[in-house]
Design a protein around this motif. Structure first.
Motif, PDB file in Angstrom:
ATOM      1  N   UNK A 107       0.820  -1.215   0.000  1.00 40.36           N
ATOM      2  CA  UNK A 107       0.000   0.000   0.000  1.00 40.36           C
ATOM      3  C   UNK A 107       0.854   1.265   0.000  1.00 40.36           C
ATOM      4  N   UNK A 108       2.005   1.199   0.671  1.00 38.37           N
ATOM      5  CA  UNK A 108       2.874   2.370   0.772  1.00 38.37           C
ATOM      6  C   UNK A 108       3.896   2.429  -0.369  1.00 38.37           C
ATOM      7  N   UNK A 109       3.899   1.397  -1.230  1.00 38.37           N
ATOM      8  CA  UNK A 109       4.900   1.355  -2.285  1.00 38.37           C
ATOM      9  C   UNK A 109       6.305   1.145  -1.726  1.00 38.37           C
ATOM     10  N   UNK A 110       6.381   0.500  -0.572  1.00 37.72           N
ATOM     11  CA  UNK A 110       7.650   0.291   0.120  1.00 37.72           C
ATOM     12  C   UNK A 110       8.195  -1.089  -0.238  1.00 37.72           C
ATOM     13  N   UNK A 111       9.081  -1.127  -1.219  1.00 38.51           N
ATOM     14  CA  UNK A 111       9.637  -2.398  -1.687  1.00 38.51           C
ATOM     15  C   UNK A 111      10.490  -3.082  -0.619  1.00 38.51           C
ATOM     16  N   UNK A 112      11.169  -2.290   0.214  1.00 38.63           N
ATOM     17  CA  UNK A 112      12.005  -2.868   1.273  1.00 38.63           C
ATOM     18  C   UNK A 112      11.135  -3.620   2.287  1.00 38.63           C
ATOM     19  N   UNK A 113       9.985  -3.048   2.640  1.00 40.11           N
ATOM     20  CA  UNK A 113       9.080  -3.711   3.583  1.00 40.11           C
ATOM     21  C   UNK A 113       8.525  -4.995   2.969  1.00 40.11           C
ATOM     22  N   UNK A 114       8.188  -4.939   1.685  1.00 40.68           N
ATOM     23  CA  UNK A 114       7.706  -6.143   1.016  1.00 40.68           C
ATOM     24  C   UNK A 114       8.799  -7.215   0.976  1.00 40.68           C
ATOM     25  N   UNK A 115      10.023  -6.812   0.716  1.00 38.56           N
ATOM     26  CA  UNK A 115      11.137  -7.767   0.649  1.00 38.56           C
ATOM     27  C   UNK A 115      11.359  -8.424   2.014  1.00 38.56           C
ATOM     28  N   UNK A 116      11.287  -7.629   3.084  1.00 40.11           N
ATOM     29  CA  UNK A 116      11.452  -8.193   4.433  1.00 40.11           C
ATOM     30  C   UNK A 116      10.339  -9.191   4.729  1.00 40.11           C
ATOM     31  N   UNK A 117       9.105  -8.837   4.362  1.00 33.78           N
ATOM     32  CA  UNK A 117       7.975  -9.745   4.597  1.00 33.78           C
ATOM     33  C   UNK A 117       8.145 -11.023   3.775  1.00 33.78           C
ATOM     34  N   UNK A 118       8.616 -10.876   2.537  1.00 23.60           N
ATOM     35  CA  UNK A 118       8.822 -12.045   1.670  1.00 23.60           C
ATOM     36  C   UNK A 118       9.878 -12.972   2.268  1.00 23.60           C
ATOM     37  N   UNK A 119      11.000 -12.428   2.713  1.00 29.65           N
ATOM     38  CA  UNK A 119      12.054 -13.252   3.313  1.00 29.65           C
ATOM     39  C   UNK A 119      11.543 -13.972   4.553  1.00 29.65           C
ATOM     40  N   UNK A 120      10.767 -13.268   5.356  1.00 29.91           N
ATOM     41  CA  UNK A 120      10.226 -13.873   6.572  1.00 29.91           C
ATOM     42  C   UNK A 120       9.220 -14.971   6.229  1.00 29.91           C
ATOM     43  N   UNK A 121       8.430 -14.777   5.164  1.00 32.95           N
ATOM     44  CA  UNK A 121       7.484 -15.815   4.743  1.00 32.95           C
ATOM     45  C   UNK A 121       8.219 -17.071   4.298  1.00 32.95           C
ATOM     46  N   UNK A 122       9.323 -16.903   3.566  1.00 28.52           N
ATOM     47  CA  UNK A 122      10.110 -18.059   3.126  1.00 28.52           C
ATOM     48  C   UNK A 122      10.598 -18.829   4.351  1.00 28.52           C
ATOM     49  N   UNK A 123      11.171 -18.118   5.315  1.00 28.97           N
ATOM     50  CA  UNK A 123      11.660 -18.774   6.536  1.00 28.97           C
ATOM     51  C   UNK A 123      10.527 -19.478   7.277  1.00 28.97           C
ATOM     52  N   UNK A 124       9.395 -18.803   7.376  1.00 28.13           N
ATOM     53  CA  UNK A 124       8.266 -19.368   8.106  1.00 28.13           C
ATOM     54  C   UNK A 124       7.713 -20.613   7.407  1.00 28.13           C
ATOM     55  N   UNK A 125       7.586 -20.574   6.108  1.00 32.72           N
ATOM     56  CA  UNK A 125       7.065 -21.736   5.390  1.00 32.72           C
ATOM     57  C   UNK A 125       8.053 -22.902   5.438  1.00 32.72           C
ATOM     58  N   UNK A 126       9.348 -22.608   5.424  1.00 38.04           N
ATOM     59  CA  UNK A 126      10.331 -23.678   5.598  1.00 38.04           C
ATOM     60  C   UNK A 126      10.221 -24.272   7.000  1.00 38.04           C
ATOM     61  N   UNK A 127       9.986 -23.423   7.991  1.00 39.51           N
ATOM     62  CA  UNK A 127       9.804 -23.902   9.359  1.00 39.51           C
ATOM     63  C   UNK A 127       8.560 -24.784   9.455  1.00 39.51           C
ATOM     64  N   UNK A 128       7.469 -24.361   8.832  1.00 38.37           N
ATOM     65  CA  UNK A 128       6.239 -25.163   8.835  1.00 38.37           C
ATOM     66  C   UNK A 128       6.487 -26.531   8.200  1.00 38.37           C
ATOM     67  N   UNK A 129       7.226 -26.537   7.113  1.00 36.68           N
ATOM     68  CA  UNK A 129       7.532 -27.792   6.434  1.00 36.68           C
ATOM     69  C   UNK A 129       8.342 -28.697   7.357  1.00 36.68           C
ATOM     70  N   UNK A 130       9.309 -28.137   8.045  1.00 41.86           N
ATOM     71  CA  UNK A 130      10.130 -28.921   8.964  1.00 41.86           C
ATOM     72  C   UNK A 130       9.274 -29.474  10.102  1.00 41.86           C
TER      73      UNK A 130
END
Length: 144
Positions: A107-130
């Motif tokens: 919503x804010x056009x903040x690519x850095x915030x989106x990138x941080x959320x994306x990286x955290x989602x990857x980590x979280x989904x890998x954790x869920x898989x584990x």
């Protein structure tokens, strides 16, 4: 299914160029080709618990192979399974928070915030898989 479930997060990550399933398939195929066990990265916050669980699973498998019953070990494994199931539920709340962070960044056009959320989602989904694999291993050892 709500927008914040793991499947929706995986879809978003795929749209963002992250291929979790493809990475997992490639690792599985490589392990099969070399006749080795697929290596999974243990999330740091689960390292101690996963180590303890794997020792318990080895003990349970050895007891089964010898035809022995281990009621105390069985109880310990059920307790561990319940704890890992609870952690799976916790990841849902974390995923919802990451969706909010993603939306706010978008919503804010903040690519850095989106990138941080994306990286955290990857980590979280890998954790869920584990976690899912740990629960599967306990279920197999317990014959559930």
């Amino acid at each position: 299914m709500g927008r914040t479930d793991a499947a929706a997060a995986s879809l978003l990550l795929t749209l963002e160029g992250v291929e979790l399933e493809e990475q997992s398939k490639a690792a599985t195929e490589a392990a099969r080709a070399t006749n080795t066990q697929k290596k999974q990265i243990v999330p740091p916050d689960l390292l101690e618990e996963a180590f303890e669980l794997n020792m318990q699973l080895q003990e349970m498998r050895a007891a089964k192979a010898m035809g022995e019953e281990e009621p105390e070990l069985r109880r310990d494994l059920m307790t561990a399974k319940d704890a890992f199931d609870a952690k799976m539920v916790e990841t849902q709340a974390e995923l919802e928070g990451l969706w909010s962070a993603w939306d706010a960044g978008a919503d804010a056009g903040n690519e850095a915030a989106k990138a941080r959320a994306k990286e955290a989602m990857v980590e979280l989904l890998n954790k869920r898989s584990y976690l899912r694999n740990l629960v599967r291993d306990v279920n197999e050892a317990l014959g559930l």
